[in-house]
Motif scaffolding. Structure first.
Motif, PDB file in Angstrom:
ATOM      1  N   ALA A   1      72.055   9.740  26.524  1.00 56.46           N
ATOM      2  CA  ALA A   1      71.202   9.842  25.380  1.00 56.46           C
ATOM      3  C   ALA A   1      69.499   9.277  25.441  1.00 56.46           C
ATOM      4  N   VAL A   2      68.981   9.776  26.652  1.00 53.30           N
ATOM      5  CA  VAL A   2      67.670   9.608  26.765  1.00 53.30           C
ATOM      6  C   VAL A   2      66.657  10.132  25.756  1.00 53.30           C
ATOM      7  N   PHE A   3      65.359   9.360  25.486  1.00 56.01           N
ATOM      8  CA  PHE A   3      64.460   9.746  24.537  1.00 56.01           C
ATOM      9  C   PHE A   3      63.170   9.204  24.826  1.00 56.01           C
ATOM     10  N   PHE A   4      62.145   9.652  24.210  1.00 54.34           N
ATOM     11  CA  PHE A   4      60.828   9.200  24.335  1.00 54.34           C
ATOM     12  C   PHE A   4      60.067   9.471  23.346  1.00 54.34           C
ATOM     13  N   SER A   5      58.635   9.181  23.311  1.00 54.91           N
ATOM     14  CA  SER A   5      57.928   8.967  22.079  1.00 54.91           C
ATOM     15  C   SER A   5      57.427  10.307  21.641  1.00 54.91           C
ATOM     16  N   SER A   6      56.556  11.151  22.323  1.00 54.02           N
ATOM     17  CA  SER A   6      56.127  12.372  21.887  1.00 54.02           C
ATOM     18  C   SER A   6      55.875  13.174  22.886  1.00 54.02           C
ATOM     19  N   ALA A   7      55.856  14.514  22.617  1.00 56.44           N
ATOM     20  CA  ALA A   7      56.033  15.634  23.852  1.00 56.44           C
ATOM     21  C   ALA A   7      54.725  16.439  23.471  1.00 56.44           C
ATOM     22  N   ALA A   8      54.252  17.041  24.346  1.00 59.80           N
ATOM     23  CA  ALA A   8      53.079  17.882  24.381  1.00 59.80           C
ATOM     24  C   ALA A   8      53.467  19.599  24.230  1.00 59.80           C
ATOM     25  N   GLY A   9      54.391  19.677  23.061  1.00 58.25           N
ATOM     26  CA  GLY A   9      54.719  20.963  22.640  1.00 58.25           C
ATOM     27  C   GLY A   9      56.200  21.304  23.263  1.00 58.25           C
ATOM     28  N   LYS A  10      56.436  20.642  24.389  1.00 56.54           N
ATOM     29  CA  LYS A  10      58.072  21.070  24.929  1.00 56.54           C
ATOM     30  C   LYS A  10      58.426  19.897  25.304  1.00 56.54           C
ATOM     31  N   THR A  11      59.909  19.648  25.496  1.00 60.03           N
ATOM     32  CA  THR A  11      60.221  18.550  26.305  1.00 60.03           C
ATOM     33  C   THR A  11      60.503  18.975  27.937  1.00 60.03           C
ATOM     34  N   VAL A  12      60.769  18.023  28.679  1.00 59.03           N
ATOM     35  CA  VAL A  12      60.892  18.659  29.971  1.00 59.03           C
ATOM     36  C   VAL A  12      62.118  18.743  30.519  1.00 59.03           C
ATOM     37  N   ASP A  13      62.789  19.512  31.407  1.00 61.76           N
ATOM     38  CA  ASP A  13      63.963  19.561  32.133  1.00 61.76           C
ATOM     39  C   ASP A  13      64.277  18.376  32.986  1.00 61.76           C
ATOM     40  N   ALA A  14      65.331  17.764  32.721  1.00 57.75           N
ATOM     41  CA  ALA A  14      65.588  16.353  33.388  1.00 57.75           C
ATOM     42  C   ALA A  14      65.346  16.561  35.045  1.00 57.75           C
ATOM     43  N   VAL A  15      65.764  17.993  35.605  1.00 54.37           N
ATOM     44  CA  VAL A  15      65.568  17.762  37.158  1.00 54.37           C
ATOM     45  C   VAL A  15      64.114  17.908  37.556  1.00 54.37           C
ATOM     46  N   GLU A  16      63.295  18.085  36.597  1.00 58.12           N
ATOM     47  CA  GLU A  16      61.883  18.192  37.261  1.00 58.12           C
ATOM     48  C   GLU A  16      61.336  16.723  37.070  1.00 58.12           C
ATOM     49  N   VAL A  17      62.098  15.592  36.593  1.00 63.59           N
ATOM     50  CA  VAL A  17      61.565  14.333  36.456  1.00 63.59           C
ATOM     51  C   VAL A  17      62.410  13.478  37.173  1.00 63.59           C
TER      52      VAL A  17
ATOM     53  N   THR B   1      71.194  18.086  18.005  1.00 62.77           N
ATOM     54  CA  THR B   1      71.907  19.267  18.838  1.00 62.77           C
ATOM     55  C   THR B   1      70.669  20.212  19.139  1.00 62.77           C
ATOM     56  N   TRP B   2      69.434  20.005  18.684  1.00 61.06           N
ATOM     57  CA  TRP B   2      68.409  20.778  19.235  1.00 61.06           C
ATOM     58  C   TRP B   2      67.945  20.130  20.503  1.00 61.06           C
TER      59      TRP B   2
ATOM     60  N   GLY C   1      65.185  14.837  39.481  1.00 55.65           N
ATOM     61  CA  GLY C   1      65.688  15.413  40.665  1.00 55.65           C
ATOM     62  C   GLY C   1      67.470  16.084  40.413  1.00 55.65           C
ATOM     63  N   ASN C   2      67.804  15.506  39.329  1.00 54.41           N
ATOM     64  CA  ASN C   2      69.220  15.748  38.991  1.00 54.41           C
ATOM     65  C   ASN C   2      69.208  16.846  37.751  1.00 54.41           C
ATOM     66  N   SER C   3      69.920  17.896  37.795  1.00 53.83           N
ATOM     67  CA  SER C   3      70.333  18.925  36.809  1.00 53.83           C
ATOM     68  C   SER C   3      71.126  18.334  35.953  1.00 53.83           C
ATOM     69  N   VAL C   4      70.801  18.311  34.579  1.00 54.59           N
ATOM     70  CA  VAL C   4      71.831  17.753  33.474  1.00 54.59           C
ATOM     71  C   VAL C   4      71.810  18.876  32.524  1.00 54.59           C
ATOM     72  N   PRO C   5      72.909  19.601  32.229  1.00 51.80           N
ATOM     73  CA  PRO C   5      72.981  20.658  31.453  1.00 51.80           C
ATOM     74  C   PRO C   5      72.720  20.416  29.908  1.00 51.80           C
ATOM     75  N   TYR C   6      72.606  19.429  29.488  1.00 47.58           N
ATOM     76  CA  TYR C   6      72.203  19.088  27.905  1.00 47.58           C
ATOM     77  C   TYR C   6      70.814  18.390  27.998  1.00 47.58           C
ATOM     78  N   LEU C   7      69.934  18.170  28.981  1.00 39.43           N
ATOM     79  CA  LEU C   7      68.553  17.951  28.900  1.00 39.43           C
ATOM     80  C   LEU C   7      67.820  18.732  29.667  1.00 39.43           C
ATOM     81  N   THR C   8      67.593  19.830  28.958  1.00 39.74           N
ATOM     82  CA  THR C   8      66.992  20.963  29.368  1.00 39.74           C
ATOM     83  C   THR C   8      65.615  21.176  28.609  1.00 39.74           C
ATOM     84  N   SER C   9      64.474  22.002  28.813  1.00 39.58           N
ATOM     85  CA  SER C   9      63.330  21.991  27.963  1.00 39.58           C
ATOM     86  C   SER C   9      63.398  22.793  26.900  1.00 39.58           C
ATOM     87  N   VAL C  10      63.108  22.168  25.766  1.00 41.55           N
ATOM     88  CA  VAL C  10      63.048  22.811  24.630  1.00 41.55           C
ATOM     89  C   VAL C  10      61.715  22.732  23.656  1.00 41.55           C
TER      90      VAL C  10
END
Length: 335
Positions: A172-188, A321-322, A190-199
């Motif tokens: 359950a990773v989290f961070f302070s603030s996004a620039a409109g969207k979150t980032v897909d974990a694989v792009e940060v 869930t979002w 290198g591992n694809s995580v199905p519940y950590l996708t860009s929203v």
């Protein structure tokens, strides 16, 4: 006979008037004419931990190296107070409590060699941030009582709730603030995580330091970058050093060519202490300027985004869930 009647009258008056006098003297019962509590009266409603969190024990390595065993409820209060502003909406604080509980219980399932005698530590670079109630109260000043009760309510109001994906506790990773969207974990990472996708994430100009700049002299930029990439060619006008960036799913910098060497946005963020990878670059003959939006790695739940959603009336369940795609929320306790 008259004396008996007088005594009876006095007793009758006391019977009817005493409750009114007692009620009048109780500040919790006394109200102003408009129905509000008196202005000089502060109501603090401490909410104890729920049954599941109270019954779950966790071993915490403190900053001095000692290990303390405490209830999950007490631990989570210290974490939520350290990780998220107590001024945030209650539903956002509840979402933070669930993320923190999930993170802690996942750590309990997978012990770390960094602290083999404890489930978690109080170093935010290893586990989660942590603050003692006394220090938190000192930081909050006159809001201490209200904020103390508010965080207790957030923890107790989510008693034992954790986030799972396919029956397993999520990261359950989290961070302070996004620039409109979150980032897909694989792009940060290198591992694809199905519940950590860009929203999409709804925060914006209300975020402190949402936009920031970092200026580096061309000479310092050259020194720092060549230390990491000695093959880079950084000659001539600085405007020629940078290629067009490749963008990630959130519109931040996935990678960029610098002096003919491809480097990631994350590395640039680390090298030049940028608040996020959502940056643009401008140059003069002597200066490199990074214009940055947001703060943090961008993966998982945005804290300011969670607060913006809570202000829109979203519940903590809807927030979680979002930001964590496809998860389910359930209750769990470990003795």
């Amino acid at each position: 006979m008259k004396q008996v009647a007088a005594t009876a009258l006095i007793l009758l008056l006391l019977f009817f008037l005493l409750p009114l006098l007692l009620l009048r003297g109780d500040p919790l019962q006394s109200q102003e004419e408009d129905g509000s509590l008196p202005l000089d009266h502060t109501v603090v409603s401490p909410v104890p931990s729920g049954e599941l969190d109270t019954g779950t024990q966790i071993q915490v390595q403190l900053s001095d190296g000692t290990v303390s065993t405490m209830s999950m409820g007490d631990y989570l209060w210290n974490v939520v107070a350290a990780e998220m502003p107590a001024s945030f909406e209650l539903e956002a604080l509840k979402a933070q409590a669930v993320a923190a509980r999930t993170y802690a219980m996942r750590k309990m399932e997978h012990p770390s060699q960094a602290h083999p005698d404890a489930d978690v530590c109080t170093d935010h670079t290893c586990c989660q941030a942590y603050i003692e109630p006394e220090q938190a109260a000192s930081n909050w000043g006159e809001n201490a009582d209200v904020y103390t009760a508010k965080i207790r309510a957030a923890v107790a109001g989510t008693d034992g709730v954790v986030a799972k994906y396919n029956g397993q506790l999520i990261d359950a990773v989290f961070f302070s603030s996004a620039a409109g969207k979150t980032v897909d974990a694989v792009e940060v990472w290198g591992n694809s995580v199905p519940y950590l996708t860009s929203v999409e994430s709804p925060e914006g100009e209300e975020v402190p330091n949402y936009h920031s700049t970092v200026e580096v002299s061309a000479a310092d930029f050259k020194t720092n970058f060549l230390a990491a990439h000695p093959d880079a060619v950084l000659e001539g006008d600085p405007s020629s050093w940078f290629g067009a960036p490749q963008l990630n799913s959130a519109g931040g910098v996935e990678s960029i060519s610098v002096g003919g060497v491809s480097t990631s946005g994350n590395e640039m963020r680390t090298l030049f202490a940028l608040r996020s990878t959502s940056f643009t670059i401008s140059t003069t003959a002597d200066t490199i300027t990074f214009s940055v939006t947001g703060y943090g790695h961008g993966v998982g739940m945005s804290q300011y985004g969670a607060n913006a959603m809570a202000k829109e009336g979203k519940t903590y369940e809807e927030i979680l869930t979002w930001y964590y795609t496809g998860i389910e929320l359930t209750t769990e306790a470990t003795a």
